[in-house]
Design an enzyme around this catalytic site. Structure first.
Site, PDB file in Angstrom:
ATOM      1  N   MET A 324       0.826  -1.206   0.000  1.00 49.70           N
ATOM      2  CA  MET A 324       0.000   0.000   0.000  1.00 49.70           C
ATOM      3  C   MET A 324       0.862   1.258   0.000  1.00 49.70           C
ATOM      4  SD  MET A 324      -2.946  -1.207  -0.244  1.00 49.70           S
ATOM      5  CE  MET A 324      -3.948   0.257  -0.101  1.00 49.70           C
ATOM      6  N   VAL A 400       1.673   0.747   7.855  1.00 46.72           N
ATOM      7  CA  VAL A 400       2.544  -0.301   8.415  1.00 46.72           C
ATOM      8  C   VAL A 400       1.663  -1.519   8.702  1.00 46.72           C
ATOM      9  CG1 VAL A 400       4.147   1.398   9.369  1.00 46.72           C
ATOM     10  CG2 VAL A 400       2.286   0.557  10.789  1.00 46.72           C
ATOM     11  N   GLU A 402      -0.845  -4.268  10.188  1.00 40.78           N
ATOM     12  CA  GLU A 402      -2.158  -4.035  10.820  1.00 40.78           C
ATOM     13  C   GLU A 402      -2.121  -4.486  12.289  1.00 40.78           C
ATOM     14  OE1 GLU A 402      -4.393  -2.306   9.501  1.00 40.78           O
ATOM     15  OE2 GLU A 402      -6.418  -3.038   9.827  1.00 40.78           O
ATOM     16  N   LYS A 407       1.180   0.513  15.113  1.00 41.33           N
ATOM     17  CA  LYS A 407       0.598   1.765  14.624  1.00 41.33           C
ATOM     18  C   LYS A 407       0.761   2.861  15.688  1.00 41.33           C
ATOM     19  CE  LYS A 407      -2.599  -0.170  11.172  1.00 41.33           C
ATOM     20  NZ  LYS A 407      -1.836   0.041   9.939  1.00 41.33           N
ATOM     21  N   SER A 429      -7.289  -1.034   7.455  1.00 43.94           N
ATOM     22  CA  SER A 429      -8.515  -1.515   6.813  1.00 43.94           C
ATOM     23  C   SER A 429      -9.546  -1.943   7.843  1.00 43.94           C
ATOM     24  CB  SER A 429      -8.237  -2.657   5.837  1.00 43.94           C
ATOM     25  OG  SER A 429      -6.993  -3.225   6.031  1.00 43.94           O
ATOM     26  N   HIS A 450      -8.428   5.522   3.865  1.00 45.90           N
ATOM     27  CA  HIS A 450      -8.431   4.111   3.479  1.00 45.90           C
ATOM     28  C   HIS A 450      -8.342   3.997   1.960  1.00 45.90           C
ATOM     29  CE1 HIS A 450     -10.786   0.063   3.360  1.00 45.90           C
ATOM     30  NE2 HIS A 450      -9.505  -0.121   3.286  1.00 45.90           N
TER      31      HIS A 450
END
Ligand code: NAD
Length: 715
Positions: A324, A400, A402, A407, A429, A450
């Site tokens: 991403m 980074v 999930e 985070k 997400s 997102h």
């Protein structure tokens, strides 16, 4: 509306000049004015010839979609179209030479105005495009476009223009025979006038090719072997591509087949019926609402909080140079913004940049990008492992792993470096934004952005507003999304936000069907026939069944006793924990993927599925499966509206189409409820609830709206 003048040689100029707009558009007003002026010129003995031109920088942008979307009276619409055909025939057969001077883009009804002139001259304007975008909004070129175009260019050459909405440049239009001449910019009127003057001087009555004796359709008509072959192939290809969900391209083919089997006048009568049918159809209304008005509003940031000065971006930080992060970096660099791409090591960060280089190199190899342009883009991406490099960033986005702790850690490290006014955004997400913002010292500046995978290509960004997120942060984040050329929808914080939550129901319903004993091939085919880009089981493989399993486990842990187990959770557990089939990434999911290259084309449903999920002898009707796969998304979307996760129905529809390829002909998950009619939708949901359980239960808001006779959209 129109400027009209007649010169000393008896040559009239009719100039389109739509008041208060930068473009000329065709609607009842401008078409009426054109008809009156043209008829006056044709009847005036002092007028010997006519030039049709534009006072704007383009010729005509097309028809007024608002007018067409609101049109509900088939008979009067049909009559007005026939009047328009009458005018065009009066021009063609009126005995006076008429030429169009096309100074710029000429689309849809504008191109049809031009095609009804005897002669067409275009300026050599590199920005000018010619074509019929109607089909992309569920319509057809209904002012003779389906009849005159193939009679000029042949059916084969006309097909991409009519059926795909392809736009071409002046040189190509000339080559195809759609226009007669291309002249230097600024000389088009003079050239058109010259042709008119010469035609007057010749004394020969000007006629279109189809009105001349011995006219033949270039390349052969529908009755010739060539024509038959082309039409048969076109029909088959259309079915394969659309499962006949889109009436517009089918009607266009019918117009060409039926209309070109007869003379132009009968062909026009045929076209006007098919056109009226499309204008009245819910499909065109759905497509115009969502793909045109909804998307335009979203791109214009119609829901941006007022009073916040627009933010210009020059430097952005990206945490995580994975799949991403690299994609978001590409989109950002492409918008001319510098991007600091940070990962745990310089090597890992460089990998993200290398991904960008690889993608752009493909475009250079295909001739779509110059090497210098690629070098300039790459120069904007600054890979690093040092947080100090984030200094001066107006916005930092994290992508980074999930994991909440990771985070939280990167949030703290970043905020220690960036300015007090900078925005921190998470691309999570699944993790609620309000919870992630707890790690922030400035939660008002914390927001969710997102993106969808692959981020460099996917057009949607779902913006998630946390409890503490300020309006200014939202407004400035929207400015960023617009700056990188993507479309934003704004949602409130909730589990799965909007897109993942609703998209997930489609995948889960497919897995529920599998557990019930429905044949897997039937399930995935039903998904495709419903108009979805991929069947639900194939999609589960793509996103990975392991992820479905992990999210189920996480939700179970988070919700405790409130958690209700779904069929999909059991299926995912069996596939992942018992069978080790994680999805496409492991080469084995509901499908088997050959090791070499793992091409879509060669994947096969795993034969072992039948043993693990025995197929019932009696299978449900295809329509029943389609209804479930579609309504399960609509009902969840309605819940998102009721819970105020979504702020407006149109956000749901635009987000679904751009986010997960929801079929535009249905309008969107809310557009589809609207199409069914809310009372009918609630009745269908009641029936499905009785048979399959509360996941189909209509939310009170929907039931109330249906009872009160309310609608989501005016038309
Ligand atoms: P990925 O595994 O491809 O990339 C994650 C990157 O983050 C890796 O390069 C890793 O080295 C780096 N990283 C990990 N810890 C770090 C740290 N402490 N500091 C700096 N960098 C660190 O994952 P991805 O698919 O790019 O997903 C990233 C995020 O985006 C996740 O939150 C995910 O949920 C979300 N997301 C993913 C998708 C998708 O389809 N993959 C879609 C939308 C959102």
């Amino acid at each position: 509306m129109l400027n009209y003048s007649v010169d000393g040689d008896g040559i009239a100029t009719i100039e389109f000049d739509y008041p208060g707009k930068s473009q000329n558009i065709l609607n009842a007003g401008s078409m009426g004015a054109y008809a009156d002026t043209m008829r006056k010129a044709l009847a005036d003995p002092a007028v010997k010839g006519i030039v049709v031109a534009s006072a704007k920088k383009d010729f005509i942008a097309g028809g007024d979609l608002g007018e067409m979307a609101g049109c509900t009276d088939a008979a009067s619409f049909h009559a007005s179209i026939n009047e328009w055909h009458g005018l065009m025939r009066a021009i063609e057969l009126g005995g006076k030479p008429v030429a169009a001077a096309l100074n710029g883009t000429t689309l849809g009804g504008g191109l049809e105005v031009a095609l009804s002139c005897h002669h067409r001259v275009a300026a050599d304007n590199p920005k000018a495009r010619f074509g019929f975008p109607e089909v992309t909004l569920g319509l057809l070129p209904g002012a003779g476009g389906t009849q005159r175009t193939p009679r000029l260019t042949g059916m084969q050459a006309a097909a991409p223009l009519l059926m795909e909405g392809k736009r071409i440049k002046a040189a190509e239009a000339l080559k195809m025979g759609l226009i007669h001449a291309v002249v230097p910019v600024g000389e088009e009127r003079q050239a058109a006038r010259k042709w008119v003057a010469e035609a007057i001087a010749s004394g020969v009555k000007p006629l279109q090719p189809w009105d001349q004796k011995g006219f033949r359709i270039p390349g052969g008509g529908p009755g010739t072997p060539n024509g038959m072959q082309m039409l048969m192939a076109a029909n088959a290809m259309l079915r394969e591509k659309t499962y006949d969900n889109y009436p517009a391209p089918r009607h266009i083919l019918s117009c060409v087949y039926e209309g070109l089997s007869t003379n132009l006048d009968t062909g026009l009568a045929i076209e006007s019926r098919y056109f009226t049918n499309l204008v009245m159809s819910p499909v065109s209304k759905n497509m115009i609402r969502s793909l045109f008005f909804g998307m335009n509003e979203a791109n214009k940031l119609a829901s941006r909080p007022a009073g916040v000065p627009p933010q210009k971006y020059t430097k952005i930080g990206m945490l995580g140079a994975g799949m991403m992060g690299a994609g978001i970096a590409m989109s950002t660099a492409a918008a001319g913004i510098d991007i600091v791409l940070l990962d745990t090591s310089a090597d890992a960060a460089a990998k993200g940049k290398a991904y960008a280089a690889k993608q752009w190199a493909k475009q250079v190899a295909r001739g779509r990008m110059a090497q210098e342009a690629m070098d300039a883009l790459l120069a904007r991406i600054h890979p690093t492992a040092d947080y100090a490099d984030l200094k001066g960033c107006e916005l930092v986005i994290e992508a980074v792993f999930e994991k909440r702790e990771i985070k939280a850690d990167v949030t703290k490290k970043t905020e220690a470096v960036i300015g007090a006014d900078a925005i921190f955004a998470s691309n999570t997400s699944t993790l609620p934004i309000t919870g992630l913002a707890e790690a922030s010292v400035r939660p008002a500046n914390f927001i969710g952005l997102h993106f969808f995978s692959p981020a460099e290509k996917m057009p949607l960004v779902e913006i998630i507003v946390g409890k503490a997120t300020s309006d200014a942060t939202l407004a400035r984040s929207m400015d960023y999304v617009r700056a990188i050329g993507k479309t934003p929808i704004v949602v409130n914080d909730s589990r799965g936000f909007y897109t993942s939550r609703v998209f997930g129901t489609y995948v889960s319903e497919g897995m529920a069907l599998l557990e019930e004993g429905v044949a897997p091939a039937l399930i995935d085919k039903a998904g495709l026939m419903a108009g979805m880009p991929v069947g639900p089981l194939a999609l589960a493989d793509e996103v990975s069944i392991e992820l479905v399993h992990k999210i189920a486990q996480q939700t179970r842990a988070d919700l405790g006793t409130a958690y209700v187990e779904r069929a999909a959770d059991r299926v995912a557990a069996k596939m992942v924990a018992d069978l080790g089939r994680l999805g496409r990434k492991s080469g084995a999911g509901f499908y088997d993927y050959p090791a070499d290259g793992q091409q879509h084309a060669t994947k096969r449903l795993w034969p072992g599925l039948a043993e693990k999920f025995p197929v019932k002898t009696e299978q449900p009707a295809l329509e029943e499966i389609i209804e479930r796969l579609i309504l399960v998304q609509s009902v969840e979307t309605a819940r998102c509206l009721e819970e105020k996760v979504l702020r407006a129905p149109i956000d749901a529809d635009v987000g679904a189409i751009l986010g997960w390829g929801y079929p535009p002909f249905r309008g969107g998950p809310i557009g589809w409820l609207h199409t069914l009619g809310l009372a009918a939708a609630v009745a269908a949901l009641d029936r499905l609830t009785a048979k399959h359980g509360p996941r189909f239960a209509a939310p009170a808001m929907l039931r109330d709206m249906a009872a009160r006779g309310e609608r989501f959209y005016p038309a």
